[in-house]
Structures are given as structure tokens and as C-alpha cells.
Design a protein around this motif. Structure first.
Motif, mmCIF file in Angstrom:
data_model
loop_
_atom_site.group_PDB
_atom_site.id
_atom_site.type_symbol
_atom_site.label_atom_id
_atom_site.label_comp_id
_atom_site.label_asym_id
_atom_site.label_seq_id
_atom_site.Cartn_x
_atom_site.Cartn_y
_atom_site.Cartn_z
ATOM 1 N N SER A 129 -2.677 8.970 6.880
ATOM 2 C CA SER A 129 -2.789 10.381 6.537
ATOM 3 C C SER A 129 -2.692 10.533 5.034
ATOM 4 C CB SER A 129 -1.670 11.192 7.204
ATOM 5 O OG SER A 129 -0.433 11.011 6.534
ATOM 6 N N TRP A 130 -3.035 11.730 4.548
ATOM 7 C CA TRP A 130 -2.962 11.970 3.111
ATOM 8 C C TRP A 130 -1.527 12.155 2.656
ATOM 9 C CZ3 TRP A 130 -1.060 16.661 1.331
ATOM 10 C CH2 TRP A 130 -1.147 17.777 2.171
ATOM 11 N N TYR A 131 -0.580 12.117 3.579
ATOM 12 C CA TYR A 131 0.826 12.181 3.197
ATOM 13 C C TYR A 131 1.289 10.879 2.534
ATOM 14 C CZ TYR A 131 1.037 16.068 6.593
ATOM 15 O OH TYR A 131 0.842 17.237 7.286
ATOM 16 N N LYS A 132 0.544 9.789 2.770
ATOM 17 C CA LYS A 132 0.965 8.462 2.321
ATOM 18 C C LYS A 132 0.117 7.958 1.155
ATOM 19 C CE LYS A 132 2.271 7.113 7.047
ATOM 20 N NZ LYS A 132 2.036 6.124 8.129
ATOM 21 N N ASN A 133 0.701 7.035 0.380
ATOM 22 C CA ASN A 133 -0.085 6.382 -0.664
ATOM 23 C C ASN A 133 -0.727 5.125 -0.099
ATOM 24 O OD1 ASN A 133 1.952 4.474 -0.552
ATOM 25 N ND2 ASN A 133 2.723 4.845 -2.612
ATOM 26 N N ALA A 134 -1.374 4.354 -0.960
ATOM 27 C CA ALA A 134 -2.135 3.190 -0.495
ATOM 28 C C ALA A 134 -1.256 2.144 0.179
ATOM 29 C CB ALA A 134 -2.876 2.568 -1.676
ATOM 30 N N SER A 135 0.008 2.060 -0.211
ATOM 31 C CA SER A 135 0.907 1.065 0.385
ATOM 32 C C SER A 135 1.568 1.559 1.661
ATOM 33 C CB SER A 135 1.983 0.666 -0.631
ATOM 34 O OG SER A 135 2.823 1.768 -0.933
ATOM 35 N N THR A 195 -13.711 15.430 3.373
ATOM 36 C CA THR A 195 -12.873 14.223 3.392
ATOM 37 C C THR A 195 -11.606 14.342 2.563
ATOM 38 O OG1 THR A 195 -14.444 13.364 1.735
ATOM 39 C CG2 THR A 195 -14.704 12.604 3.988
ATOM 40 N N GLY A 196 -11.194 15.556 2.266
ATOM 41 C CA GLY A 196 -9.894 15.758 1.646
ATOM 42 C C GLY A 196 -9.840 15.446 0.166
ATOM 43 N N PHE A 197 -8.623 15.148 -0.279
ATOM 44 C CA PHE A 197 -8.346 15.035 -1.706
ATOM 45 C C PHE A 197 -7.551 13.770 -2.019
ATOM 46 C CE2 PHE A 197 -8.774 19.439 -0.490
ATOM 47 C CZ PHE A 197 -9.586 19.977 -1.474
ATOM 48 N N GLU A 198 -7.576 13.410 -3.290
ATOM 49 C CA GLU A 198 -6.730 12.321 -3.770
ATOM 50 C C GLU A 198 -5.347 12.906 -4.021
ATOM 51 O OE1 GLU A 198 -8.539 10.533 -7.147
ATOM 52 O OE2 GLU A 198 -10.430 10.104 -6.117
ATOM 53 N N THR A 199 -4.447 12.699 -3.085
ATOM 54 C CA THR A 199 -3.171 13.411 -3.108
ATOM 55 C C THR A 199 -1.988 12.580 -3.589
ATOM 56 O OG1 THR A 199 -2.788 12.797 -0.793
ATOM 57 C CG2 THR A 199 -3.895 14.905 -1.217
ATOM 58 N N SER A 200 -2.108 11.275 -3.565
ATOM 59 C CA SER A 200 -0.929 10.443 -3.846
ATOM 60 C C SER A 200 -0.793 10.062 -5.314
ATOM 61 C CB SER A 200 -0.958 9.174 -2.985
ATOM 62 O OG SER A 200 -2.100 8.392 -3.284
ATOM 63 N N GLU A 201 -1.844 10.264 -6.110
ATOM 64 C CA GLU A 201 -1.789 9.888 -7.528
ATOM 65 C C GLU A 201 -1.485 11.125 -8.365
ATOM 66 O OE1 GLU A 201 -5.431 7.956 -8.430
ATOM 67 O OE2 GLU A 201 -5.045 6.240 -7.128
ATOM 68 N N PHE A 202 -0.229 11.505 -8.355
ATOM 69 C CA PHE A 202 0.202 12.704 -9.073
ATOM 70 C C PHE A 202 -0.026 12.537 -10.581
ATOM 71 C CE2 PHE A 202 2.453 12.470 -5.140
ATOM 72 C CZ PHE A 202 2.632 13.773 -4.712
ATOM 73 N N GLU A 226 2.523 3.839 -15.184
ATOM 74 C CA GLU A 226 3.144 2.538 -14.956
ATOM 75 C C GLU A 226 4.439 2.688 -14.163
ATOM 76 O OE1 GLU A 226 3.633 -1.544 -14.981
ATOM 77 O OE2 GLU A 226 1.889 -0.325 -15.494
ATOM 78 N N GLU A 227 5.212 3.723 -14.488
ATOM 79 C CA GLU A 227 6.459 3.967 -13.754
ATOM 80 C C GLU A 227 6.179 4.225 -12.275
ATOM 81 O OE1 GLU A 227 9.848 4.277 -15.305
ATOM 82 O OE2 GLU A 227 8.638 3.039 -16.642
ATOM 83 N N TRP A 228 5.029 4.808 -12.004
ATOM 84 C CA TRP A 228 4.684 5.182 -10.631
ATOM 85 C C TRP A 228 3.688 4.222 -9.980
ATOM 86 C CZ3 TRP A 228 3.797 11.229 -11.036
ATOM 87 C CH2 TRP A 228 5.043 11.857 -11.108
ATOM 88 N N LYS A 229 3.561 3.037 -10.507
ATOM 89 C CA LYS A 229 2.540 2.121 -9.970
ATOM 90 C C LYS A 229 2.785 1.760 -8.504
ATOM 91 C CE LYS A 229 4.611 -2.263 -11.607
ATOM 92 N NZ LYS A 229 5.877 -1.673 -12.073
#
Length: 479
Positions: free
Chosen positions: A443-449, A332-339, A355-358
Motif C-alpha cells: 500500500s502507499w502507507y509503506k516505503n520501498a522496504s 495509480t496514486g502518488f509518491e507518498t513515502s519520499e517526504f 541522507e538522514e531518511w535513506k
């Protein structure tokens, strides 16, 4: 002597950074690696069939020729051996601290240095380079009852080699690149395999994995041909594959190529319908494999598209009933958007990077962040690719960081100006509008939003041009 540099991670990015420091005569650096050896994702992913779907001659450093003349696509053991060899050849081992995870990094304005804290203590560094990558935190699906399963269960990136799957009923949840590689191997030994598919993927075949004897001989006798082949692979990706992601001339060509591959390998119309995507090619990560479809046509393999409702002690429950299983593999892949989410990073004025990247991770050129002096990212936001080698991008980024070091050494800590970041963001958003990743699929290219935080919307050639030389006017300096 040069600045004192902390490098976080000993995968492709971290090793490349260290090698270039060595070449420049800068040996005041330390590599912090949380694992037991170098290699990053190629150390962690040891599932059956693990390997790279990018041509090996391009998925390697331009300054360190890929050693094998026999294979177009390297398997996980070969890639790991290549990276271990690089660490040995360039004398990096003495500067690598294995089994040492970085917990936090805070910029001390009074000293103009970073305080880097690990489980072993705290140290001061002039520069911090994050090379932790995107594919290192396995993601488990949010399915009720996962903990209730009575058999063996593990993520593909944490393969449990003590579990014997021979003759067992195996459930594989997920159907991306990892599943495409492991399913054919597991199906050969399992008693029965169920592949649980939520959304079908576009699949294009791999060109023959092994080079012909004639090509091997040519590579051996004329070493220059390996570099020429690397250049050809690069140009092919840039001029045929990339346009397909940008709505260009090759969009229909590549789509027909993928559909032709599906029709050639899957004759059953019912199964073929299950495996036919309804979204544009490239919206999700394209799978490159020639063994996946044949494995799915085996009589002891079922592609299950019924929605999973929960995991039960004896297997996987769907809306159609329970599918019994002795073992579950989560591909099921990886957590990719939370650098950098595993490290608490604090910049100037006490600003916390989390916080800057929220609202989504972002960085100038994918490398630098306002208010965080002397912090550089490798494989940062919007630097992943959908058509060619990430190693190429890493080399561009490392060259850029190397260009920054003389400037910060002479002018003091440097950080990208907010206005430069604003311009970068606007240009990125404009270029992203034409990319297929915006077509509406998940896709895993995108974040939650839903914002694409992973991928670079331009060609690799354009990124190389942008990162060729740091622009001093894009930065502000402490002195």
C-alpha cells in the motif's frame, strides 16, 4: 513582530499555519506555492467526480465552519472554493508567492537562520514550515512501453480536459479512491471502459451525499447543530472505524458491512469474486464510494485482472492478449513515502535530510527532525490517518508549532534531541505492531522496504493529547 517564517505550500496545512500566525499578530511570514493558486491537491485533482470521502463538516477547519448545509461530502470545486475563501477572508493573498517552487533550504549555523532558495533567488528565514503534503507527486506505474502509446494518456491528477472521451475506448489503470470516483463518470460517456485491477480494494458505501431538507433547515435555524454534527462524525470515526484498523471490537462489524455492500450491489458471482479482497480490511486504503460497484456492472465496462505486460501503440497488452484503447488514464496514486524529496534540505553540520531518511522518513511527532533546527513538518511521516480527517491532524501540528515559536524566539534555534527521537521511534514501532497495515499487503502507507512511514498508529484523540504543548526537555536550544 515575531520570527520570520517560510511556509512551503498553500494547501490545507500551509493556509492553516498562516491563519494562526495572523491570529497571533505575526505577519512576518511568506507562503511559497509552486502552483498557480492555493488549494494544493484540491487545485490539481480536477478529474470527473473528484471529491472528498471524509464528511465535509470534519474535513474543514474547526475555526472556519464549512459553509454548505446541503452536502455531507464536498466535491473538488467546493473544497477549492472553501480554501480560496479562507485565503481571502484572512488576508493571506499578499503573502503568497504563486508559481514559486522552493528548490533548497539550508541552515546557516553562523546566522542561526535558514537560507531558502527559489527560482527567484535566496532569502533568510528564522523558521521553515513544510506543508507540501503527501499527495502531490503523481506516480506512474513501471510498465514497459508507456511512451509508445499512440492515443491520449495522462495521470488522473493531471487530467487533460482537452481530450474528449465520448464514445472512446478508455483504459483505466488502477482501482483506488481516484478510480472509484472517476470510473462512474467516465463510463457514462465512454464507448467502452476497461478497469485494470491488480488487487481488489475493500469498499464501504458513502452515507447519502446530500442532507435531507429537514436537516438543512435545522442547520440553518440552529447553527450550533453543525458543530454538534462535526463532533458526532469525529466520535464515530474514533470509536467505530479506528478500532477496525487496530484489531479491535469493530473489525468484524466493518468487514461484514463492506461485504454486505459488495453483495448488494454486485449480483454476478464471477465479478463479485474478482472484487473480493483476500487481505484484512484496512491493510490498504479503504475506498468509500457508493457509485463504483454499479459502474463496474455496466455491460460496457470490464474489470480486467490479467497481468499487464506492456503498453503498445494500440492499447494495453496483458498475458491474455491486447485490450485496445483510444485513451489511457493512470489512476495509480502518488509518491507518498519520499517526504520533501523535491527540495534539497541541509541541516546543522551539513547533514542532508535525504541522507538522514535513506532508510525511511521519520520525525518526532511527525513534526521535528534531529539536527534540523527550526524546521517543522505538517503532514509529515506517520501522521496520515486511515479513519478520519487529516485536517484535524494538521490543526494539531500547527498548534504545536505555534507553541514552539515563543520558545525559539527566547532561547534560540531549537531542534529535537536524538534521545527524544529514539524514544518516539520505539513507541511508534511498538504501537504499529498491532495495526492492520502490517498484515502483508502492499500500500502507499509503506516505503520501498515495507516500513509504514505514512500512517499514525494511534487514535486522533491520542495525537491531539501528545501535541497539545511542546515539551522543552525534548529539545535542545542554541542559546
Amino acid at each position: 513582530m515575531g520570527p520570520n517564517v517560510a511556509i512551503i505550500g498553500a494547501g490545507f496545512g500551509g493556509l492553516c499555519m498562516a491563519i494562526q500566525l495572523e491570529k497571533a499578530g505575526i505577519r512576518s511570514y511568506t507562503i511559497f506555492e509552486k502552483g498557480s493558486d492555493v488549494g494544493g491537491t484540491w487545485r490539481d485533482n480536477t478529474y470527473p467526480g473528484a471529491g472528498c470521502d471524509t464528511h465535509s463538516h470534519l474535513y474543514s477547519f474547526s475555526f472556519e465552519r464549512y459553509s454548505s448545509r446541503t452536502r455531507r461530502y464536498a466535491g473538488q470545486p467546493e473544497i477549492l472554493h472553501y480554501l480560496q475563501g479562507c485565503a481571502d477572508k484572512y488576508g493571506l493573498r499578499s503573502r503568497i508567492r504563486l508559481n514559486t517552487a522552493v528548490v533548497s533550504a539550508a541552515f546557516d549555523e553562523s546566522l542561526g537562520k535558514w537560507r531558502v532558495r527559489t527560482s527567484a533567488g535566496e532569502e533568510l528565514f528564522d523558521v521553515v514550515v513544510s506543508a507540501i503534503g503527501q499527495l502531490n507527486r503523481p506516480q506512474l506505474p513501471d510498465i514497459p512501453g508507456i511512451s509508445t502509446f499512440s492515443g491520449a494518456a495522462f495521470h488522473s491528477a493531471r487530467w487533460d480536459h482537452s481530450v474528449d472521451l465520448a464514445g472512446k475506448r478508455v483504459a483505466v489503470i488502477g482501482n483506488g479512491s481516484s478510480a472509484a470516483q472517476l470510473v462512474p463518470k467516465v463510463a457514462e460517456v465512454a464507448g467502452h471502459l476497461d478497469l485494470f485491477q491488480r488487487t481488489p480494494n475493500w469498499v464501504i458505501p458513502k452515507q447519502g451525499i446530500d442532507f435531507s431538507p429537514r436537516v438543512r433547515t435545522a442547520f440553518r435555524l440552529v447553527p450550533f447543530l453543525q458543530r454538534a454534527y462535526r463532533e458526532w462524525v469525529y466520535r464515530y470515526a474514533e470509536h467505530i472505524l479506528y478500532p477496525a484498523l487496530a484489531g479491535g471490537w469493530s473489525t468484524d462489524l466493518v468487514r461484514k458491512y463492506a461485504l454486505g455492500h459488495l453483495h448488494e450491489q454486485v449480483s454476478d458471482p464471477v465479478l463479485r469474486a474478482k472484487l473480493t479482497p483476500s487481505y484484512p480490511l484496512g491493510c490498504k486504503r479503504v475506498v468509500i464510494d457508493s457509485d463504483f460497484y454499479p459502474a463496474l456492472t455496466r455491460p460496457d465496462v470490464d474489470v480486467v485482472t490479467d497481468r499487464i505486460t506492456r503498453i503498445v501503440p494500440g492499447g494495453v497488452e496483458t498475458v491474455a492478449g491486447v485490450r485496445e484503447a483510444d485513451a489511457i488514464v493512470y489512476a495509480t496514486g502518488f509518491e507518498t513515502s519520499e517526504f520533501l524529496s523535491t527540495i534539497e534540505v541541509t541541516g546543522r553540520g551539513g547533514r542532508r535530510l535525504a541522507e538522514e531518511w535513506k532508510d525511511g522518513a521519520e520525525a518526532y511527532l511527525g513534526i521535528a527532525v534531529p539536527h534540523f533546527p527550526n524546521l517543522f513538518l505538517l503532514y509529515g511521516p506517520n501522521t496520515n490517518l486511515g479513519h478520519t480527517s487529516i485536517v484535524f491532524m494538521l490543526e494539531c501540528q500547527v498548534r504545536y508549532v505555534m507553541g514552539c515559536l515563543p520558545q525559539l524566539a527566547s532561547r534560540g534555534p531549537m531542534e529535537v534531541r536524538p534521545e527524544a527521537m529514539d524514544t518516539w521511534r520505539q513507541n511508534l514501532d511498538r504501537d504499529m505492531e498491532g495495526m492492520v497495515w502490517q498484515a502483508g499487503c502492499t500500500s502507499w502507507y509503506k516505503n520501498a522496504s515495507g516500513r509504514v512511514t505514512g500512517n499514525w498508529p494511534g487514535s486522533a484523540t491520542a495525537y491531539r493529547r501528545l501535541t497539545r504543548t511542546p515539551r522543552p526537555e525534548a529539545f535542545q536550544f542554541a542559546r
